[in-house]
Scaffold this motif. Sequence first.
Motif, PDB file in Angstrom:
ATOM      1  N   THR A  74       0.773  -1.221   0.081  1.00 54.09           N
ATOM      2  CA  THR A  74      -0.054   0.019   0.041  1.00 54.09           C
ATOM      3  C   THR A  74       0.895   1.486  -0.008  1.00 54.09           C
ATOM      4  OG1 THR A  74      -0.278  -0.171   2.501  1.00 54.09           O
ATOM      5  CG2 THR A  74      -1.745  -1.148   1.251  1.00 54.09           C
ATOM      6  N   THR A  75       2.118   1.192   0.564  1.00 53.02           N
ATOM      7  CA  THR A  75       2.936   2.293   0.629  1.00 53.02           C
ATOM      8  C   THR A  75       3.585   2.419  -0.915  1.00 53.02           C
ATOM      9  OG1 THR A  75       4.777   0.741   1.249  1.00 53.02           O
ATOM     10  CG2 THR A  75       3.385   2.001   2.977  1.00 53.02           C
ATOM     11  N   SER A  76       3.619   1.448  -1.724  1.00 53.72           N
ATOM     12  CA  SER A  76       4.136   1.849  -3.075  1.00 53.72           C
ATOM     13  C   SER A  76       3.376   2.310  -3.970  1.00 53.72           C
ATOM     14  CB  SER A  76       4.523   0.258  -3.578  1.00 53.72           C
ATOM     15  OG  SER A  76       5.519  -0.451  -2.630  1.00 53.72           O
ATOM     16  N   GLY A  77       1.879   2.548  -3.720  1.00 52.94           N
ATOM     17  CA  GLY A  77       1.128   3.161  -4.526  1.00 52.94           C
ATOM     18  C   GLY A  77       0.950   2.391  -5.792  1.00 52.94           C
ATOM     19  N   THR A  78       0.405   2.848  -6.817  1.00 60.00           N
ATOM     20  CA  THR A  78       0.059   1.937  -8.211  1.00 60.00           C
ATOM     21  C   THR A  78       0.714   2.660  -9.416  1.00 60.00           C
ATOM     22  OG1 THR A  78      -1.978   3.382  -8.324  1.00 60.00           O
ATOM     23  CG2 THR A  78      -2.226   1.310  -7.197  1.00 60.00           C
ATOM     24  N   SER A  79       1.585   3.745  -9.269  1.00 61.90           N
ATOM     25  CA  SER A  79       2.254   4.502 -10.347  1.00 61.90           C
ATOM     26  C   SER A  79       2.932   3.338 -11.161  1.00 61.90           C
ATOM     27  CB  SER A  79       3.181   5.474 -10.081  1.00 61.90           C
ATOM     28  OG  SER A  79       2.398   6.470  -9.393  1.00 61.90           O
ATOM     29  N   HIS A  80       3.782   2.411 -10.566  1.00 64.50           N
ATOM     30  CA  HIS A  80       4.483   1.435 -11.366  1.00 64.50           C
ATOM     31  C   HIS A  80       3.604   0.507 -11.962  1.00 64.50           C
ATOM     32  CE1 HIS A  80       3.631  -0.414  -7.705  1.00 64.50           C
ATOM     33  NE2 HIS A  80       4.197  -1.521  -7.945  1.00 64.50           N
TER      34      HIS A  80
END
Length: 691
Positions: A74-80
């Motif tokens: 959840t801390t990595s986001g979804t941009s990648h």
Amino acid sequence: MDNFDQKLGPEFFKNLSAEAVTPLNVVHEEIYESSSKRPKTTSKVWDIFEKLPAQQGDSKAICKLCRRIYTAKTTSGTSHLRRHIEACVKRGNHEVDQRSIEACFKPVKRNANRLTLSHDTLISATTSLKNYKLDVDEIHRAIAMMIIVDEQPFSVVEDAGFRRLLSAACPEFPVLSRSSIKRDIISIYVKERENIRELLATCPGRICLTSSTWKSDSDDHFNCVTTHFIDHEWRLQKRILRFKLMPPPYDSLSVADEIALCMVQWNIEHKVFSVTLENLSSDDCVADMLRSRLAAKKYLPCKGVFFHVSCFFRILNSIVQAGLNLVVDIIAKLRLGIKYVQQSPHRKKNFYIVAKTLNLDTQRKLCLDTPARWNSTYDMIEVAFCYKNAFVYLAEQDKNFLHKLSEDEWEKMSVLYKFLKVFYEVTCVFFRNRQPTSNLYFKAAWKVHSRLFDMVRGPENFMTRMVREMHSKLNHYWSAYNLILSCAAILDPRYKIKFVEYCYTKLYGSGAQKYVSVSVNTLYGLFDEYMQTSARPSQTTLLSTAASKISNDKDENDGFEDYETFQSARFRTQVEKSQLDLYLEEPSHDLNSEIDVLEYWTLCSLRYPELSKMARDVLTIPVSTIASDSAFDITPQVISADRSSLKPKMLQALVSLQDWMLASDRTRGLGSMESKPEDDSSSSSDGDDDY
């Protein structure tokens, strides 16, 4: 948009197999739109990705399209994850029609580089991919044709780069080897050979042959026999029939045997009209042996008058080469001078500045020649004359310029240029015409003969001796073949008898009428044979005539029963004219008009049925063994050492198929593909011992 979101759900991707997915560099706009009002896990990226069970607190997500795994913390986001969707290149290993793919996309207004795809079109494209069936045989044939037409080595199919390409485009395609591609080529050759055999059997007119010599780098001799004919649609066609290595001695008997064997194998003896040879000293012997063979079987029309022709361009190029050899040192100096100017950008720029200062036309730029093609040498000389004063100025101002031509050398180049001009203009007529008919050669041969005749009678110069020798050589050719060339010219509606008479008068003065009479009488003799062939009565006609005679015998006999027959015969003798008479009496077309002579006779075939058949056969006669696009070549046709080392059957298959495929493309209007020199080939034996 909500409707799209509902449709593009998890169930949709479950129905998509990994094999059915197409590489779509697509950006779904809604996928990247997120709302702060909903949980992060409801981002549209999760329509493409699926979360995996967490292991030791490390969350992962897998792409449903390509099955690649990424972190899903959840801390990595979804941009990648969004970047991956945009760059995902996983393909379903299917070929898709380009128009179908383009129809799926439309530009996004806010960014022209981004594309959007509707749900309906994605479903349609996916369905078409599922229904697509791989045609392995067609791909095999396409690869074989690539090797044939582009003269690629067999080993190309085993190269790492080719296999990587094939694997990326079609992973399920079986691995190819050179032995398998050889088998494919032989299979294609056998099939296409039967098609050519059928084509020759059904062609409506006579068939003409040419025999030419190809050489290899190791000086091996190959005999190439090519057939020329006009098909049902009045298109001039040519196909290679035989290509074989000739063992020493390469003499007239071996050449005659090869041509005779070719005629028998292809079952065309009874259809052969003429044979064109290479203008060698042995040609007469070859022609005599073949003529006697066919005449004994009564296959030749007009007692074989039209049977033998020698190559026009061989003698033309030999004359040109003799002229170039007289000034080979001057041409070499001119070539070095042009190289000197072109080697330095600064020097080249200054050269053209000087040319403009001297009021010279700088539209055409200096060019170097390719010695094997004499038209390039002609162009180099022609352009160099435009810059003569600039070269003189360069020689005066630049001490490093060591290739100055003297005034005497410029004068010799001028004489050579004028000498070559008529040869260049004549050859260009055929160079621009891929399939020249025989009616064009009389005018061309007469122009060259007349030009040499004028130079022989003109003032002496350094070329006079050579010109006299070449004029004697050309005069021998003209004496042997002007009859055939003039008959073909008469069948051109622009020329007819008056043009032939004009040309003969220019050469022979008051003695011209003798040559004209021979041409006209020969043409009428040939036409009579075509009329006799066409007028042979059928059995039905004979029975009908007999029945009519019996009926007339029953009528009252008053002693004058044959008067009407006598009168009609006398009337026909006075007023009826043959098709050839009517054609010759028609006004000629403009001498310089552009006419497709085959199209003209197509239109005349209903009005002059027998005459058009004769014209078709005469116009088919090839007056050159050199292809029109090689008309300027001084060197003989050369086959690479790699190909010449192949086994005879394979070599014949490759050379023949290349010719057949290119001819087929031209017939279909696809244009021609230029073949490139072969870099590599293989002559190893890998199970195909016969090839």
